[in-house]
Write a protein that holds these residues in place. Structure first.
Motif, PDB file in Angstrom:
ATOM      1  N   PRO A  30       0.834  -1.227   0.000  1.00 47.81           N
ATOM      2  CA  PRO A  30       0.000   0.000   0.000  1.00 47.81           C
ATOM      3  C   PRO A  30       0.854   1.258   0.000  1.00 47.81           C
ATOM      4  CG  PRO A  30      -0.538  -1.423   1.874  1.00 47.81           C
ATOM      5  CD  PRO A  30       0.499  -2.124   1.109  1.00 47.81           C
ATOM      6  N   ARG A  31       0.326   2.315  -0.646  1.00 50.51           N
ATOM      7  CA  ARG A  31       1.119   3.529  -0.865  1.00 50.51           C
ATOM      8  C   ARG A  31       1.488   4.213   0.423  1.00 50.51           C
ATOM      9  NH1 ARG A  31      -0.679   6.926  -4.814  1.00 50.51           N
ATOM     10  NH2 ARG A  31       0.557   8.590  -3.958  1.00 50.51           N
ATOM     11  N   THR A  32       0.624   4.099   1.464  1.00 47.57           N
ATOM     12  CA  THR A  32       0.942   4.768   2.728  1.00 47.57           C
ATOM     13  C   THR A  32       2.214   4.215   3.330  1.00 47.57           C
ATOM     14  OG1 THR A  32      -0.689   3.251   3.629  1.00 47.57           O
ATOM     15  CG2 THR A  32      -1.323   5.569   3.452  1.00 47.57           C
ATOM     16  N   GLU A  33       2.366   2.872   3.226  1.00 53.42           N
ATOM     17  CA  GLU A  33       3.589   2.260   3.779  1.00 53.42           C
ATOM     18  C   GLU A  33       4.809   2.737   3.028  1.00 53.42           C
ATOM     19  OE1 GLU A  33       2.232  -2.123   4.794  1.00 53.42           O
ATOM     20  OE2 GLU A  33       4.427  -1.963   4.672  1.00 53.42           O
ATOM     21  N   VAL A  34       4.701   2.701   1.694  1.00 55.64           N
ATOM     22  CA  VAL A  34       5.851   3.116   0.886  1.00 55.64           C
ATOM     23  C   VAL A  34       6.195   4.574   1.178  1.00 55.64           C
ATOM     24  CG1 VAL A  34       6.710   3.376  -1.453  1.00 55.64           C
ATOM     25  CG2 VAL A  34       5.186   1.498  -0.909  1.00 55.64           C
ATOM     26  N   GLU A  35       5.135   5.390   1.271  1.00 55.27           N
ATOM     27  CA  GLU A  35       5.354   6.823   1.523  1.00 55.27           C
ATOM     28  C   GLU A  35       6.083   7.021   2.840  1.00 55.27           C
ATOM     29  OE1 GLU A  35       1.937   9.230   0.753  1.00 55.27           O
ATOM     30  OE2 GLU A  35       2.687  10.865   1.989  1.00 55.27           O
TER      31      GLU A  35
END
Lengths: 224, 611
Positions: free
Chosen positions: A101-106
């Motif tokens: 998920p993008r939140t983790e990557v961010e």
């Protein structure tokens, strides 16, 4: 056997293409401005740099989630342009054909932004992750504002100048007063009329000397 | 600053140490902030080099005659403004009182402008300069909103310095940092004027000469900056069409009048400390020409720097557009440079017009950037400070610039304070035994306390009011009555005899013509035109309001009625002194003698008083 291998490879390739494409879910666009940052010392963006990028993203994911499962192969790059800009996603090897998920990557990128920037000799402005905001560093503020110090210096100088002038003025005033009183006393003495160097007051008739020559000797003059 | 014993003349009046001090004081009084931030602006908006024509005509027919008149008057009568006019005729004493009132009002607000200069000066010692970066907002995700919408420089001026309120009716609070700086400025003024011309005479060597040094340094630096030549060409290219506009002639006349600091009474005070046998004609011409030359000399570095700023802004505009295009089309870096920008734009516009339109590119026009003209505090504190950030070694330039502004303003303050101090000294407000230091201390203390009003949030609006109303119309009125008073009541014949006695040669025909006819007529026309122009639209001001839709543009507001009443009061107060004093004297004459007829002025002449 060979056919099965070819089939799996193509499936994987298609899956990768599905996962990493512009505006895909959980994908990020990166924009790099090497010439702006380094000028003459700019390096060219080639496959080796891409490899380093994948390694840095994997490193960031590992540090963030502190589980050592993310591999370099999990980071997919696509649509590399001359700008230089590209899209990337991070796949999850535990779950099939999904992306992290993008939140983790961010969060992972934000945490390690400094390290990623330094690896490429770039900064937040020249290595842009679009849609990931960077925390701005606060300006360095000294404990006492500098202007107060300068102000204190200026004020001290001026107050010293004023005190000096006022004190010297008072001293001059006192000296002038003293001089004028001295002159007044002298003038009082001078007011006394002098006659041949002898103050007239001293010429008290009672104590005067009678000059015998001019003593009234009536016989000398013929009477009328 | 040694305490040299004053060597008084027989009448106990202090005098200048040498002639150079006197000339320098007059030049310092005349050369002020207006030479740096008003003259270049007028040149720019009124057709560049063409503006010099009305400017020099006004100098010849208005500036020099009035200046000579004031200097001759002070030198002959050896009194401050009130005493001098009372001597000419008791009915004209009001002129002196009017001058005195104007000097008081101007001293009050002028030192607050110096306070702002001092604040910027003491903030110039930081790296980076505080007006170059925006502060962060509370959660450190971005910049402060007000700063981000406008510029860092504007934010520092309106918020961090003035902390300005959005409306003149909202007074806001006293800004403590401005109070500290105000106290310092008044302490400096007190330090320099503590014993009248004894101390200002020493200080003037520094404050009058230093600005020329800094202007020269800025000239050399300015000419080496990129874009300086564009700025200079823009400034000096004459556009003779503007001369058809009467507004240009009016601006030239008012600029000369206010620039020479006429009708303040300060020049009369300075000249009164001269020996009577002094060539006042040469002095007047010298001071006027030096003042005008300084204005011209100052406009060169100002416009070099403005040209540099416009060029930098233009280049930044282009660069921003280039980056947006490169990012949108994913072209390699440095494929579009400033030189081939226009060809690229036309190519892309023909092939991808929707994409280009979607980018919302700003049109970058160098002429537009050069056209942004500012005068006054906006020039010094917003435009120039922004240009200084772009120069290498910005702290040094900022420090030099603000010290120069401070010296320019301080030498003008000396003249203002002298215009207040000398008449009070002669009126014997304090007993003769009390030291002069006490009177100057009282003046500075009272002025400081009153000027605290200008450190409120709405202070800058009030300073604009004082500048526009107290220091404009009354001066024109007083100046007009000065010329009329000398030419027609004291009579030119007597005055020319006095001047001949002082200078040692016959009065030129030029002086006769200008004093009798041209200058009074010119002043009358200027006064009427000026008042007509002011009355044409309701007095308004521009306010800095972050909540305004058009922010960062300033909001145009109209003054409320009570403020307009104060404006009228400020303009009228010095003017009514003239007729009021005459009336007062008339009533006094009626009381003392039964004969109400006009008492002819006492036969007075310079020779009689001093032989």
């Amino acid at each position: 056997m060979l056919r099965a291998l070819l089939l799996t490879l193509s499936v994987v390739a298609i899956a990768h293409a599905e996962l990493c494409k512009p505006d895909a879910q959980n994908a990020f666009k990166v924009r790099i401005s090497i010439k702006t940052a380094l000028g003459d010392n700019a390096y060219a963006w080639d496959a080796n740099e891409e490899y380093l990028f994948k390694a840095m993203v994997a490193f960031a994911m590992r540090r963030y989630s502190s589980k050592s499962t993310t591999q370099i192969s999990n980071v997919l790059l696509c649509n590399v342009t001359d700008r230089v800009s590209f899209w990337f996603v991070v796949t999850d090897s535990s779950k099939n054909v999904t992306t992290v998920p993008r939140t983790e990557v961010e969060a992972a990128i934000r945490m390690n932004r400094n390290r990623i920037n330094s690896a490429f000799l770039l900064s937040d402005k020249t290595l842009q992750f679009l849609k990931i905001t960077s925390t701005l560093s606060p300006p360095v503020e000294p404990s006492t504002p500098v202007w107060l110090i300068v102000f204190g210096v200026v004020l001290c100088l001026i107050v010293a100048g004023i005190v000096f002038l006022v004190v010297s003025g008072i001293q001059k005033h006192k000296k002038k007063n003293k001089e004028s009183t001295e002159r007044e006393n002298l003038e009082e003495k001078v007011e006394v009329t002098l006659e041949n160097g002898i103050p007239c007051e001293a010429l008290d008739l009672k104590t005067g000397h009678i000059n015998g020559v001019f003593a009234a000797d009536d016989e000398r003059f013929t009477s009328l | 600053l040694s305490a040299t014993a004053e060597i008084p003349k027989e009448d106990g009046r202090p005098k200048w140490d040498n002639k150079f001090q006197y000339i320098l004081s007059c030049i310092g009084f005349a050369v002020g902030l207006g030479n740096v931030w008003r003259f270049p602006y007028l040149c720019q908006i009124h057709g560049g080099g063409a503006f010099l024509i009305p400017y020099f005509i006004a100098l010849l027919f208005e500036g020099i005659p009035l200046l000579h008149l004031e200097l001759a008057l002070g030198q002959c009568l050896r009194k401050g403004s009130i005493g001098a006019w009372n001597t000419i005729s008791p009915y004209l004493g009001g002129i002196g009182v009017g001058s005195w009132v104007v000097s008081v009002l101007v001293s009050l607000y002028y030192n607050t402008v110096l306070t702002w200069v001092m604040w910027y000066f003491i903030n110039s010692f930081q790296q980076p300069l505080p007006w170059s970066v925006c502060p962060l907002n509370e959660n450190r995700t971005g910049f402060n909103e007000e700063c981000y919408e406008s510029t860092a420089v504007s934010y520092f001026w309106y918020r961090k310095t003035l902390n300005v309120t959005p409306d003149i009716t909202e007074s806001g609070t006293l800004q403590w940092w401005l109070i500290l700086c105000l106290a310092t400025c008044w302490a400096i003024v007190y330090l320099c004027t503590i014993r009248g011309i004894e101390t200002t005479g020493k200080a003037i060597y520094v404050t009058a000469i230093f600005p020329y040094l800094v202007l020269t340094i800025f000239l050399i630096q300015g000419l080496t900056l990129p874009g300086a030549t564009e700025g200079l060409i823009y400034l000096f290219t004459p556009n003779l069409n503007t001369l058809k506009n009467p507004r240009v002639w009016l601006d030239a006349a008012t600029q000369i009048f206010f620039s020479l600091s006429l009708a303040f009474g300060g020049l009369i005070a300075f000249a009164s400390y001269n020996p009577t046998k002094n060539d006042c004609e040469k002095d007047a011409v010298t001071v006027a020409i030096v003042n005008s030359m300084t204005s011209l000399y100052a406009s060169i570095p100002v416009f070099s720097v403005l040209g540099f700023k416009a060029t930098t802004a233009y280049r930044d505009c282009l660069d921003r557009n280039i980056i947006s295009i490169i990012n949108e089309f994913d072209l390699p870096e440095e494929s579009i440079m400033r030189q081939n920008y226009t060809s690229w734009i036309s190519f892309l516009n023909s092939s991808y017009p929707e994409k280009i339109a979607g980018l919302k590119l700003k049109s970058c026009n160098l002429q537009e950037f050069l056209d942004q003209s500012v005068s006054g505090t906006g020039l010094a504190f917003i435009v120039f400070t922004q240009a200084i950030i772009l120069m290498p070694g910005s702290q040094a330039w900022a420090i030099l610039f603000f010290i120069m502004l401070f010296s320019l303003g301080l030498s003008s303050m000396f003249g203002n304070i002298e215009g207040v101090f000398t008449p009070l000294l002669e009126l014997r407000i304090i007993p003769k035994s009390a030291p002069k230091e006490l009177l100057s201390g009282i003046i500075c203390l009272i002025s400081f306390l009153i000027a605290l009003c200008f450190t409120l949030g709405s202070g800058s609006y009030w300073i604009d009011i004082f500048d526009r109303y107290a220091a404009s119309v009354p001066l024109l009125v007083v100046g007009f009555f000065e010329v009329i008073g000398v030419a027609y009541i004291y009579k030119i014949k007597r005055f020319s005899k006095d001047v001949e006695w002082m200078t040692g040669r016959k009065l030129n025909l030029y002086w006769h013509i200008t004093w009798r006819f041209i200058s009074p007529l010119l002043l009358l026309i200027v006064f009427m035109a000026f008042v007509t122009l002011q009355m044409q639209k309701p007095p308004s001001y521009t306010a800095w309001n972050p909540k305004y839709e058009g922010f960062p543009m300033k909001e145009e507001k109209v003054y409320p009625p009570w403020v307009q009443a104060i404006c009228v009061l400020l303009a009228a107060l010095p003017c009514v002194c003239v007729p009021l004093a005459a009336l007062f004297h008339l009533i006094k004459q009626k009381r003392t003698s039964k004969d109400p007829s006009f008492v002819p002025p006492e036969v007075f002449s310079c020779q009689g008083a001093n032989s």
